[in-house]
Design a protein around this motif. Structure first.
Motif, PDB file in Angstrom:
ATOM      1  N   ARG A  28      10.677  10.007   0.085  1.00 51.79           N
ATOM      2  CA  ARG A  28      10.501   8.803   0.895  1.00 51.79           C
ATOM      3  C   ARG A  28       9.534   7.826   0.229  1.00 51.79           C
ATOM      4  NH1 ARG A  28       9.178   9.832   7.106  1.00 51.79           N
ATOM      5  NH2 ARG A  28      11.373  10.474   7.009  1.00 51.79           N
ATOM      6  N   HIS A  29       8.534   8.345  -0.485  1.00 50.89           N
ATOM      7  CA  HIS A  29       7.482   7.501  -1.056  1.00 50.89           C
ATOM      8  C   HIS A  29       7.423   7.554  -2.575  1.00 50.89           C
ATOM      9  CE1 HIS A  29       5.908   6.784   2.949  1.00 50.89           C
ATOM     10  NE2 HIS A  29       5.916   8.083   3.172  1.00 50.89           N
ATOM     11  N   ARG A  30       8.389   8.186  -3.208  1.00 50.45           N
ATOM     12  CA  ARG A  30       8.309   8.454  -4.647  1.00 50.45           C
ATOM     13  C   ARG A  30       8.247   7.184  -5.487  1.00 50.45           C
ATOM     14  NH1 ARG A  30      14.002   9.570  -7.175  1.00 50.45           N
ATOM     15  NH2 ARG A  30      12.753  10.836  -8.586  1.00 50.45           N
ATOM     16  N   ASP A  31       8.976   6.135  -5.096  1.00 52.71           N
ATOM     17  CA  ASP A  31       9.035   4.939  -5.934  1.00 52.71           C
ATOM     18  C   ASP A  31       7.664   4.290  -6.097  1.00 52.71           C
ATOM     19  OD1 ASP A  31      11.723   5.379  -6.143  1.00 52.71           O
ATOM     20  OD2 ASP A  31      12.313   3.799  -4.745  1.00 52.71           O
ATOM     21  N   ARG A  32       6.973   4.130  -4.973  1.00 51.92           N
ATOM     22  CA  ARG A  32       5.684   3.462  -5.051  1.00 51.92           C
ATOM     23  C   ARG A  32       4.621   4.368  -5.666  1.00 51.92           C
ATOM     24  NH1 ARG A  32       3.887  -0.904  -0.490  1.00 51.92           N
ATOM     25  NH2 ARG A  32       2.838  -2.297  -1.959  1.00 51.92           N
TER      26      ARG A  32
END
Length: 226
Positions: A28-32
């Motif tokens: 869910r938060h990997r990109d940032r």
């Protein structure tokens, strides 16, 4: 459904033994998280190691999460601290430019805007050289200043949120950003004083927020933790 659970619910489920909860939370938060690790460490290999260290720490220490901040703030804090620990341990003083494969994640995290396409190959060459100089200057900052600028100027987090992620006072983040901006202004003086009458999106914003560098290479995403 599991993917509709809140971050707090996923973290609690992980602590309670759900084998899938932490993976869902990470994706869910990997990109940032990857963008922050990439810009903080300065190259893909070290960023992957820093992110991996942070995720392992978060996985193991999930039970210590007190719930007094957002889960994403806590995850950023763990990952940034892991990156800074690696930099300090290796006593790294970066001289190479920062990575240029963040374009894929621009609309899913980083608030830096893409530079407009240049029709003239000569103009494009100048823009690319200026971007390299800007990112190279950022890489020369002390790790703590760079981390503060990455979070505030490049990722667009409020100073209070960045302070929570860095586990320091708001005034400390402001001071680090101020010193970092002043140093970048010195390093980038040739670009700022080149007399160009047209805006150049390679130059820092805020006043030091370089946009992503265009690359002919296919962008590579963040690693999946082992």
């Amino acid at each position: 459904m599991s993917t509709e659970r809140t971050d707090h619910e996923l973290l609690r489920a992980h602590v309670d033994g759900d084998p899938e909860a932490f993976g869902i939370l990470f994706h869910r938060h990997r990109d940032r998280l990857w963008a922050v690790a990439l810009r903080t460490m300065g190259n893909r290999e070290d960023a992957a190691d820093g992110l991996q260290d942070g995720l392992v720490a978060a996985y193991r220490r999930a039970a210590t999460f007190r719930g007094d901040a957002a889960v994403t703030t806590w995850l950023h804090r763990v990952v940034v601290n892991a990156c800074l620990d690696r930099i300090r341990a290796a006593k790294v003083r970066r001289t190479e430019t920062l990575p240029d494969d963040l374009e894929e994640y621009r609309d899913r995290g980083s608030l830096a805007a893409a530079a407009p396409a240049a029709d003239d190959p000569a103009d494009l060459s100048v823009r690319e050289e200026r971007r390299r100089l800007v990112l190279g200057a950022l890489a020369e900052l002390p790790a703590e200043q760079r981390a503060a600028l990455v979070l505030v100027d490049m990722e667009g987090y409020p100073v209070a949120d960045a302070a929570a992620m860095l586990d320091c006072a708001v005034g400390t983040v402001k001071s680090r950003c101020s010193r970092g901006r002043a140093r970048l202004a010195e390093l980038l003086a040739p670009l700022l004083d080149d007399g160009s009458s047209e805006p150049d999106h390679a130059l820092p914003r805020n006043p030091v927020c370089p946009g992503p560098v265009e690359s002919d290479d296919a962008p590579r995403g963040p690693p999946t933790p082992a």
